[in-house]
Design a protein around this motif. Structure first.
Motif, PDB file in Angstrom:
ATOM      1  N   TRP A   1       0.850  -1.191   0.000  1.00  0.00           N
ATOM      2  CA  TRP A   1       0.000   0.000   0.000  1.00  0.00           C
ATOM      3  C   TRP A   1       0.885   1.241   0.000  1.00  0.00           C
ATOM      4  N   PRO A   2       0.687   2.169  -0.929  1.00  0.00           N
ATOM      5  CA  PRO A   2       1.375   3.465  -0.825  1.00  0.00           C
ATOM      6  C   PRO A   2       0.930   4.196   0.436  1.00  0.00           C
ATOM      7  N   GLY A   3       1.858   4.900   1.082  1.00  0.00           N
ATOM      8  CA  GLY A   3       1.529   5.614   2.306  1.00  0.00           C
ATOM      9  C   GLY A   3       0.362   6.571   2.162  1.00  0.00           C
ATOM     10  N   PRO A   4       0.353   7.444   1.121  1.00  0.00           N
ATOM     11  CA  PRO A   4      -0.773   8.371   0.969  1.00  0.00           C
ATOM     12  C   PRO A   4      -2.125   7.675   0.828  1.00  0.00           C
ATOM     13  N   GLU A   5      -2.145   6.512   0.180  1.00  0.00           N
ATOM     14  CA  GLU A   5      -3.417   5.817   0.009  1.00  0.00           C
ATOM     15  C   GLU A   5      -3.915   5.251   1.338  1.00  0.00           C
ATOM     16  N   LEU A   6      -2.991   4.768   2.175  1.00  0.00           N
ATOM     17  CA  LEU A   6      -3.389   4.310   3.499  1.00  0.00           C
ATOM     18  C   LEU A   6      -3.954   5.456   4.334  1.00  0.00           C
ATOM     19  N   CYS A   7      -3.295   6.617   4.243  1.00  0.00           N
ATOM     20  CA  CYS A   7      -3.789   7.790   4.974  1.00  0.00           C
ATOM     21  C   CYS A   7      -5.214   8.128   4.553  1.00  0.00           C
ATOM     22  N   GLU A   8      -5.468   8.055   3.242  1.00  0.00           N
ATOM     23  CA  GLU A   8      -6.797   8.389   2.729  1.00  0.00           C
ATOM     24  C   GLU A   8      -7.827   7.369   3.184  1.00  0.00           C
ATOM     25  N   ARG A   9      -7.473   6.075   3.137  1.00  0.00           N
ATOM     26  CA  ARG A   9      -8.405   5.037   3.549  1.00  0.00           C
ATOM     27  C   ARG A   9      -8.753   5.142   5.037  1.00  0.00           C
ATOM     28  N   LEU A  10      -7.757   5.464   5.870  1.00  0.00           N
ATOM     29  CA  LEU A  10      -7.971   5.508   7.308  1.00  0.00           C
ATOM     30  C   LEU A  10      -8.428   6.870   7.806  1.00  0.00           C
ATOM     31  N   GLY A  11      -8.282   7.903   6.937  1.00  0.00           N
ATOM     32  CA  GLY A  11      -8.682   9.243   7.345  1.00  0.00           C
ATOM     33  C   GLY A  11      -7.786   9.846   8.406  1.00  0.00           C
ATOM     34  N   VAL A  12      -6.483   9.538   8.339  1.00  0.00           N
ATOM     35  CA  VAL A  12      -5.536  10.054   9.333  1.00  0.00           C
ATOM     36  C   VAL A  12      -4.313  10.599   8.614  1.00  0.00           C
ATOM     37  N   SER A  13      -3.397  11.181   9.377  1.00  0.00           N
ATOM     38  CA  SER A  13      -2.184  11.750   8.808  1.00  0.00           C
ATOM     39  C   SER A  13      -1.122  10.676   8.613  1.00  0.00           C
ATOM     40  N   ALA A  14      -0.067  11.027   7.854  1.00  0.00           N
ATOM     41  CA  ALA A  14       1.043  10.105   7.634  1.00  0.00           C
ATOM     42  C   ALA A  14       1.732   9.766   8.954  1.00  0.00           C
ATOM     43  N   ARG A  15       1.789  10.739   9.863  1.00  0.00           N
ATOM     44  CA  ARG A  15       2.422  10.497  11.152  1.00  0.00           C
ATOM     45  C   ARG A  15       1.654   9.447  11.954  1.00  0.00           C
ATOM     46  N   THR A  16       0.325   9.522  11.909  1.00  0.00           N
ATOM     47  CA  THR A  16      -0.495   8.538  12.623  1.00  0.00           C
ATOM     48  C   THR A  16      -0.318   7.144  12.023  1.00  0.00           C
ATOM     49  N   VAL A  17      -0.231   7.071  10.695  1.00  0.00           N
ATOM     50  CA  VAL A  17      -0.013   5.767  10.056  1.00  0.00           C
ATOM     51  C   VAL A  17       1.314   5.176  10.512  1.00  0.00           C
ATOM     52  N   ARG A  18       2.362   6.002  10.578  1.00  0.00           N
ATOM     53  CA  ARG A  18       3.669   5.506  11.027  1.00  0.00           C
ATOM     54  C   ARG A  18       3.597   4.993  12.467  1.00  0.00           C
ATOM     55  N   ARG A  19       2.872   5.707  13.320  1.00  0.00           N
ATOM     56  CA  ARG A  19       2.729   5.259  14.701  1.00  0.00           C
ATOM     57  C   ARG A  19       1.979   3.928  14.777  1.00  0.00           C
ATOM     58  N   ASP A  20       0.914   3.807  13.971  1.00  0.00           N
ATOM     59  CA  ASP A  20       0.135   2.569  13.992  1.00  0.00           C
ATOM     60  C   ASP A  20       0.945   1.397  13.456  1.00  0.00           C
ATOM     61  N   VAL A  21       1.781   1.655  12.463  1.00  0.00           N
ATOM     62  CA  VAL A  21       2.650   0.596  11.939  1.00  0.00           C
ATOM     63  C   VAL A  21       3.602   0.117  13.022  1.00  0.00           C
ATOM     64  N   GLU A  22       4.147   1.058  13.791  1.00  0.00           N
ATOM     65  CA  GLU A  22       5.044   0.674  14.887  1.00  0.00           C
ATOM     66  C   GLU A  22       4.298  -0.148  15.940  1.00  0.00           C
ATOM     67  N   ARG A  23       3.028   0.187  16.196  1.00  0.00           N
ATOM     68  CA  ARG A  23       2.235  -0.594  17.153  1.00  0.00           C
ATOM     69  C   ARG A  23       2.031  -2.026  16.644  1.00  0.00           C
ATOM     70  N   LEU A  24       1.764  -2.176  15.340  1.00  0.00           N
ATOM     71  CA  LEU A  24       1.600  -3.512  14.779  1.00  0.00           C
ATOM     72  C   LEU A  24       2.893  -4.310  14.875  1.00  0.00           C
ATOM     73  N   ARG A  25       4.009  -3.651  14.622  1.00  0.00           N
ATOM     74  CA  ARG A  25       5.296  -4.338  14.758  1.00  0.00           C
ATOM     75  C   ARG A  25       5.506  -4.804  16.194  1.00  0.00           C
ATOM     76  N   GLY A  26       5.107  -3.954  17.134  1.00  0.00           N
ATOM     77  CA  GLY A  26       5.234  -4.334  18.537  1.00  0.00           C
ATOM     78  C   GLY A  26       4.375  -5.530  18.900  1.00  0.00           C
ATOM     79  N   LEU A  27       3.280  -5.749  18.148  1.00  0.00           N
ATOM     80  CA  LEU A  27       2.413  -6.900  18.392  1.00  0.00           C
ATOM     81  C   LEU A  27       2.874  -8.144  17.634  1.00  0.00           C
ATOM     82  N   GLY A  28       3.973  -8.000  16.874  1.00  0.00           N
ATOM     83  CA  GLY A  28       4.524  -9.164  16.177  1.00  0.00           C
ATOM     84  C   GLY A  28       4.229  -9.247  14.700  1.00  0.00           C
TER      85      GLY A  28
END
Length: 324
Positions: free
Chosen positions: A22-49
């Motif tokens: 998924w391109p970053g901008p498209e994820l932002c559009e789908r989730l309705g959040v900023s690029a910074r929030t997407v990066r934070r959520d990705v880090e949370r998923l990594r923390g969950l394995g």
């Protein structure tokens, strides 16, 4: 995490599992959040394995990588039911060697299905009786089918050899668009780079299909969807020999019993109509119309009348001369 964050993480995980990257901008559009929030959520998923890989640059994006330590796949209710029903029907399908694997996978899935979903699956299965028959033609390699599906999803170019109906082989480089299941046949719809045109390929005739690693831009298919394109291609591949008949029945009765569309039937009066159809073969049309128990006359082509005469003579011989 708040409920909002948890819900967004589940949505992000579902998106990452649905497609290769998924391109970053498209994820932002789908989730309705900023690029910074997407990066934070990705880090949370990594923390969950969850092994989420990020690619840098202007066209950078995110990919969920497969691995032995992959946490459980996320499915919503409808997806879980669809998979369970599909696995139950796979044993009688046109994919080679998949029946036993489907049973094992279904057993694992039903062990973890919630009771309410298991009841839905069991009710569907109990109410459905499959109409199966003997094998009709070569089956499709499940690994090749899965690889083609991924290439269609990721818009990745493919190379393969292809055998035509006479057995002649050619090499192809294509941009895959989609797969179509038509009865016991599977078809790949793709842009043929060598011929610079859209083509339909029977999957069981593909030889050594393999991805090239090269992505291709989306192209506009000259049809409503892949299924419509395959239908049109198959119709154009066979010679069209229209048959015209006068049938002594109402248009409604004929459309129901002869299985033709309303466009193929022309009412003459309440008890007579004209049917115009382009069959697969005159032999098949002769057999179908002969067993309708309706009076009719052949208007064209003359060959159809000849086929009917042959069918009649054959049936009389089989019955021992029923004219007695």
């Amino acid at each position: 995490m708040t409920d909002t964050t948890s819900g967004r993480l589940l949505r992000l995980l579902s998106l990452l599992q649905a497609r290769g990257e998924w391109p970053g901008p498209e994820l932002c559009e789908r989730l309705g959040v900023s690029a910074r929030t997407v990066r934070r959520d990705v880090e949370r998923l990594r923390g969950l394995g969850y092994p989420v890989r990020a690619s840098l640059g202007a066209t950078g994006g995110y990919r969920l990588e497969a691995g032995a330590a992959m946490p459980p796949l996320l499915l919503d209710d409808e997806e879980a039911v669809a998979i369970a029903v599909g696995l139950r029907g796979a044993a009688g399908g046109a994919v080679a060697g998949i029946g036993e694997s489907s049973v094992r996978a279904l057993a694992k899935l039903e062990q973890v299905l919630p009771g309410r979903l298991r009841r839905r699956v069991n009710a569907l299965h109990a109410a459905t009786t499959p109409l199966t028959g003997p094998p009709a033609g070569p089956a499709v390699d499940p690994e090749a089918l899965a690889m083609l599906a991924v290439a269609c999803r990721d818009r990745e170019r493919l190379r393969f050899g292809y055998r035509d109906r006479e057995g002649a082989g050619t090499g192809r480089l294509v941009e895959p668009y989609g797969l179509v299941s038509a009865g016991r046949r599977w078809y790949l719809v793709a842009w043929d780079a060598g011929r610079e045109d859209w083509r339909t390929f029977r999957v069981d005739r593909l030889v050594d299909p393999r991805p090239t690693g090269v992505r291709c831009p989306p192209r506009e298919l000259p049809a409503a969807d892949a299924a419509a394109f395959v239908t049109r291609s198959l119709a154009g591949a066979r010679p069209v020999r229209p048959a015209v008949l006068t049938v002594h029945a109402s248009a409604e009765e004929l459309a129901e019993r002869f299985r033709v569309t309303g466009e193929e039937v022309e009412p003459v009066d309440e008890r007579t109509c004209i049917v115009r159809t382009a069959p697969d073969s005159l032999e098949w049309t002769a057999l179908r119309i002969a067993f309708l128990e309706l009076d009719f006359e052949v208007r064209e082509p003359p060959e159809l009348a000849g086929r009917l005469a042959e069918v009649g003579r054959r049936l009389l011989r089989a019955s021992g001369g029923a004219a007695r």
